[in-house]
Design an enzyme around this catalytic site. Structure first.
Site, PDB file in Angstrom:
ATOM      1  N   ASN A   1      -7.609  -2.582  14.392  1.00  0.00           N
ATOM      2  CA  ASN A   1      -9.097  -2.857  13.920  1.00  0.00           C
ATOM      3  C   ASN A   1      -8.917  -4.354  13.120  1.00  0.00           C
ATOM      4  OD1 ASN A   1      -8.198  -1.988  11.467  1.00  0.00           O
ATOM      5  ND2 ASN A   1      -9.683  -0.468  11.576  1.00  0.00           N
ATOM      6  N   ASP A  46       0.691  -1.070   0.100  1.00  0.00           N
ATOM      7  CA  ASP A  46       0.088   0.227  -0.033  1.00  0.00           C
ATOM      8  C   ASP A  46       0.989   1.242   0.108  1.00  0.00           C
ATOM      9  OD1 ASP A  46       0.821  -0.325   2.586  1.00  0.00           O
ATOM     10  OD2 ASP A  46      -1.115  -0.548   3.375  1.00  0.00           O
ATOM     11  N   HIS A  66      -7.367  -4.684  10.231  1.00  0.00           N
ATOM     12  CA  HIS A  66      -7.100  -4.307   9.096  1.00  0.00           C
ATOM     13  C   HIS A  66      -5.793  -5.023   8.308  1.00  0.00           C
ATOM     14  CE1 HIS A  66      -5.173  -0.144   9.956  1.00  0.00           C
ATOM     15  NE2 HIS A  66      -4.064  -0.927   9.387  1.00  0.00           N
ATOM     16  N   GLU A  90      -9.814  -2.189   5.352  1.00  0.00           N
ATOM     17  CA  GLU A  90     -10.641  -1.759   6.631  1.00  0.00           C
ATOM     18  C   GLU A  90     -11.736  -2.536   6.790  1.00  0.00           C
ATOM     19  OE1 GLU A  90      -9.094   0.385   8.616  1.00  0.00           O
ATOM     20  OE2 GLU A  90      -8.494   2.052   7.672  1.00  0.00           O
TER      21      GLU A  90
HETATM   22  C1  GLP Z   1      -0.718   0.545   8.827  1.00  0.00           C
HETATM   23  C2  GLP Z   1      -0.399  -0.144   7.526  1.00  0.00           C
HETATM   24  C3  GLP Z   1      -0.439  -1.797   7.612  1.00  0.00           C
HETATM   25  C4  GLP Z   1       0.286  -2.037   9.080  1.00  0.00           C
HETATM   26  C5  GLP Z   1      -0.308  -1.227  10.132  1.00  0.00           C
HETATM   27  C6  GLP Z   1       0.336  -1.756  11.322  1.00  0.00           C
HETATM   28  O1  GLP Z   1      -2.004   0.711   8.806  1.00  0.00           O
HETATM   29  N1  GLP Z   1      -0.955   0.087   6.354  1.00  0.00           N
HETATM   30  O2  GLP Z   1       0.033  -2.150   6.667  1.00  0.00           O
HETATM   31  O3  GLP Z   1       0.065  -3.443   9.064  1.00  0.00           O
HETATM   32  O4  GLP Z   1      -0.187   0.059   9.857  1.00  0.00           O
HETATM   33  O5  GLP Z   1       1.473  -1.115  11.661  1.00  0.00           O
HETATM   34  P1  GLP Z   1       2.233  -1.656  12.963  1.00  0.00           P
HETATM   35  O6  GLP Z   1       3.501  -2.578  12.320  1.00  0.00           O
HETATM   36  O7  GLP Z   1       3.533  -0.467  12.840  1.00  0.00           O
HETATM   37  O8  GLP Z   1       1.774  -1.666  13.986  1.00  0.00           O
END
Ligand code: GLP
Length: 233
Positions: A128, A62, A130, A135
């Site tokens: 949440n 993404d 995702h 989402e």
């Molecule tokens: C963002 C990214 C996700 C990731 C999430 C959790 O929303 N788009 O791909 O998994 O954050 O991030 P973290 O690993 O920093 O908790």
């Protein structure tokens, strides 16, 4: 799902890296990569290794809409800092969040994934549930798409920006169907704030309200969690 509980993020990264090594030996050529803090130790292990990635292609999950690659909060910047500037690959792809025609960019990305089927997909998970930026409520059949980020995701990501108004409100994300098409999926999650999402993903019903729950139906998923993230299992 194969759930592996680790002491800490360093051990988790090492386990993910060992899995990757096995898959590369078995012929894996395309990696699906994720941003966020969870995969950083895994990327450090890739950098520290003497493995040759020059024939390996990467496709990221993404990218925010509207941030140039020089912006230190863009995912292009993140990937460059944490991996690409230190390890050479055959090619590194991310969605272009600055594309003037975002629909065409979405189509380009789907074509890219079709051309390079993902052998090994790295995932984190949002609080949440995702995955990527899919989402709750995203159809499981979704391919790459333009996403309106939820208030909870914008809030969670605001810690990285000066003000909450600076957080992008949209992103381009691989869809759930794109993620599910990967041969092997490795999801990493650490910390108590992930415990509910991990519970929903592993033990909850398979529902679009908990995007990661679809992983229960994939036949090669490894979940790497620390004790805090695994606490509700
Ligand atoms: C963002 C990214 C996700 C990731 C999430 C959790 O929303 N788009 O791909 O998994 O954050 O991030 P973290 O690993 O920093 O908790």
């Amino acid at each position: 799902m194969n759930i592996i509980t680790v002491k800490n993020q360093e051990e988790g990264g090492k386990i993910a890296f060992d899995l990757l090594k096995d898959k590369l030996t078995a012929g894996a050529k395309t990696l699906g990569l994720a941003t966020g803090s969870s995969p950083i130790t895994f990327y450090n292990d890739i950098i520290a290794s003497d493995l040759d990635f020059s024939q390996v292609t990467t496709i990221n999950l993404d990218e925010y809409v509207g941030l140039p690659a020089e912006n230190d909060q863009s995912y292009a910047y993140f990937m460059n800092e944490h991996l690409f500037k230190s390890k050479a690959f055959k090619a590194n792809y991310l969605p272009n969040g600055l594309a003037s025609d975002l629909d065409a960019e979405v189509a380009r990305y789907d074509a890219l994934i079709a051309e390079h089927p993902i052998d090994f997909q790295v995932l984190g998970i949002g609080r949440n549930g995702h995955i990527g930026f899919n989402e709750p409520g995203t159809p499981f059949t979704q391919k790459t798409h333009l996403v309106d980020l939820t208030p909870s995701t914008i809030e969670a990501n605001s810690r990285f920006f000066d003000t909450i108004d600076d957080v992008p409100k949209q992103a381009i994300s691989m869809g759930i169907a794109s993620i599910m098409s990967a041969k092997t999926i490795v999801l990493m999650a650490y910390g108590a704030e992930k415990a509910d999402a991990i519970y929903g993903m592993v033990k909850g019903p398979v529902t679009e309200n908990m995007p990661a729950s679809i992983l229960q139906t994939h036949d090669d998923v490894v979940v790497i969690v620390d004790e805090a993230a695994a606490a509700k299992l």
